[in-house]
Write an enzyme that holds these catalytic residues in place. Structure first.
Site, PDB file in Angstrom:
ATOM      1  N   GLY A  93      77.330  37.001  72.662  1.00 27.71           N
ATOM      2  CA  GLY A  93      77.141  38.343  72.812  1.00 27.71           C
ATOM      3  C   GLY A  93      75.582  38.446  72.695  1.00 27.71           C
ATOM      4  O   GLY A  93      74.825  37.518  72.463  1.00 27.71           O
ATOM      5  N   ASN A  94      75.274  39.747  72.590  1.00 25.38           N
ATOM      6  CA  ASN A  94      73.854  40.149  72.322  1.00 25.38           C
ATOM      7  C   ASN A  94      74.031  41.519  71.249  1.00 25.38           C
ATOM      8  O   ASN A  94      75.185  42.098  71.355  1.00 25.38           O
ATOM      9  CB  ASN A  94      72.833  40.066  73.291  1.00 25.38           C
ATOM     10  CG  ASN A  94      73.366  41.164  74.500  1.00 25.38           C
ATOM     11  OD1 ASN A  94      73.470  42.310  74.092  1.00 25.38           O
ATOM     12  ND2 ASN A  94      73.684  40.728  75.619  1.00 25.38           N
ATOM     13  N   HIS A  95      72.828  41.676  70.844  1.00 23.40           N
ATOM     14  CA  HIS A  95      72.778  43.079  70.052  1.00 23.40           C
ATOM     15  C   HIS A  95      72.907  44.682  70.558  1.00 23.40           C
ATOM     16  O   HIS A  95      72.654  45.511  69.930  1.00 23.40           O
ATOM     17  CB  HIS A  95      71.625  43.141  69.182  1.00 23.40           C
ATOM     18  CG  HIS A  95      71.781  42.181  67.978  1.00 23.40           C
ATOM     19  ND1 HIS A  95      72.631  41.913  67.126  1.00 23.40           N
ATOM     20  CD2 HIS A  95      71.164  40.892  67.743  1.00 23.40           C
ATOM     21  CE1 HIS A  95      72.724  41.219  66.151  1.00 23.40           C
ATOM     22  NE2 HIS A  95      71.823  40.187  66.698  1.00 23.40           N
TER      23      HIS A  95
END
Ligand code: CTP
Length: 408
Positions: free
Chosen positions: A210-212
């Site tokens: 995923g990412n932030h």
């Protein structure tokens, strides 16, 4: 580009419906955002939540009838002082009475005096919301300039579900913040599709890449566009924020789901804003069961494939008459040779979107309430730069979108 409720006076009208208790959270949220709050309950709403609650939460005296506080002509003063009047919940009966311009209680009288923006958040049973009388009242009030987002859909007072639920109190406060700095309804009649959040690519049933991205900027944009009158569809990738008032939400998880939702929806929208952080790579296939460590091996190799570039697909497939106005986002940092703006200019020319919003993430914006952006056109020309809250940045972008869409 400050945008908060400091120094602003918000009058909160509360009508007699079961959702009246949720207005307590709205009052708290408005005060936490710095607003001075005056609550005006209708007499029947006191059957649900008492005067003491409103006085304690707002820190101000509460009157419901026009024959109270007559010496200070309270309805006139409150109506005139207000920077925003917000009615939550707004019942079917109240919408009908306000449509007629009646003023038998303090709230309806104050509303007839107010010249500031007025927002009403309906809450009622689905049948009442869909009754032709309510539909007509809502339509007339909207034409008069009242900001009146559709209610949420979901569980109602009894066991029934459907449209008629009061919007989330946090979303109502966000709407108030955007409404106080908005140009009134310059996006009315426009349909805007916004993607927000960050995609997750499953590795196995328990892990993902995923990412932030928090989704805050995309949600702020959806909220601001709704306040400005647009019909907004929000494709939300893994966002835990409440749905902005009046916005249609489609939840997705992966880049492939996001791509499918945007492709399905884009043709019936006038503009598409790709604010989501979409994975560029995804595992070739998720394992059906949890991937185990192999004893003795100190490395694990993942096989990743490039995902569909949704923005590029939108740009390359344009040209037909139905092509929407396209806005891309890009997170940029500078390096030893080029600054973030130079990289953004190059990306704007490469991407071919009508507008590119370059987030300058050199100082970290993920999860933050603030943002620093450069807005560029397809030729890489800098149109405007700005720094401030995600809602003020949203208005900065929507000013450009509205200008171009309304004037060609
Ligand atoms: N985007 C998209 N589909 C993808 C990846 C990104 O539609 N599979 C969109 C994002 O929503 C954003 C824009 O493309 O609007 C820019 O994303 P970014 O990752 O900055 O662009 P890249 O082309 O991946 O640039 P870079 O070469 O810097 O990674």
């Amino acid at each position: 580009m400050a945008s908060s409720l400091h120094g602003k006076t918000v009058v909160v009208g509360v009508c007699g419906g079961i959702a009246a208790y949720k207005a307590a959270h709205v009052v708290r949220g408005l005060r936490a955002a710095g607003a001075t709050v005056h609550v005006i309950p209708t007499p029947s709403s006191l059957e649900f939540v008492g005067r003491a609650t409103w006085e304690a939460l707002s820190g101000n005296p509460v009157h419901t009838g026009v024959f109270e506080a007559v010496d200070s002509v309270a309805h006139v003063n409150l109506g005139k002082q207000a920077d925003l009047v917000l009615v939550a919940p707004a019942t079917a009966d109240f919408l009908a009475r306000h449509r007629q311009g009646r003023c038998e209680d303090m709230l309806s009288a104050a509303l007839l005096v107010a010249t500031c923006p007025v927002a009403m958040f309906p809450a009622m049973h689905t049948e009442m919301w869909q009754h032709p009388a309510t539909v007509e009242n809502v339509s007339v009030l909207r034409q008069r300039g009242v900001l009146l987002p559709d209610p949420d859909s979901g569980r109602l007072t009894g066991a029934d579900t459907g449209p008629g639920r009061l919007s989330d109190p946090e979303a109502i406060v966000a709407f108030a913040r955007a409404a106080i700095s908005a140009k009134p309804r310059d996006l009315a009649g426009k349909r805007i599709l916004i993607s927000a959040g960050g995609t997750r690519e499953a590795l196995d049933p328990v892990r993902f890449i995923g990412n932030h991205s928090s989704g805050k900027q995309g949600f702020a944009l959806a909220n601001a566009a709704a306040v400005r009158g647009a019909e907004v569809t929000l494709v939300a990738a893994n966002v835990s924020l409440p749905t902005p008032c009046g916005v249609r939400r489609i939840d997705v998880t992966s880049a492939a789901e996001l791509a499918a939702a945007v492709q399905r929806e884009s043709a019936r929208h006038d503009a598409v804003v790709m604010a989501a952080a979409v994975a560029d790579f995804a595992p070739a296939g998720a394992a059906a069961s949890k991937i185990k460590k192999t004893p003795g091996e100190d490395a694990f190799t993942l096989n990743l494939q490039t995902t569909q570039d949704v923005l590029r697909t939108l740009v390359t497939e344009r040209g037909q008459e139905t092509s929407p106005f396209i806005v891309g986002f890009a997170a940029e940092t500078g390096d030893a040779e080029k600054d973030a703006l130079t990289f953004a200019r190059e990306k704007a020319r490469r991407k071919g979107a009508d507008l590119l919003v370059a987030n300058d993430v050199s100082r970290g914006v993920f999860g933050s309430d603030n943002n620093r952006v450069h807005i560029l056109d397809a030729a890489g020309e800098l149109l405007v730069s700005g720094e401030g809250s995600k809602e003020s940045v949203s208005h900065l972008l929507l000013d450009r979108v509205s200008e171009i869409m309304n004037n060609g």
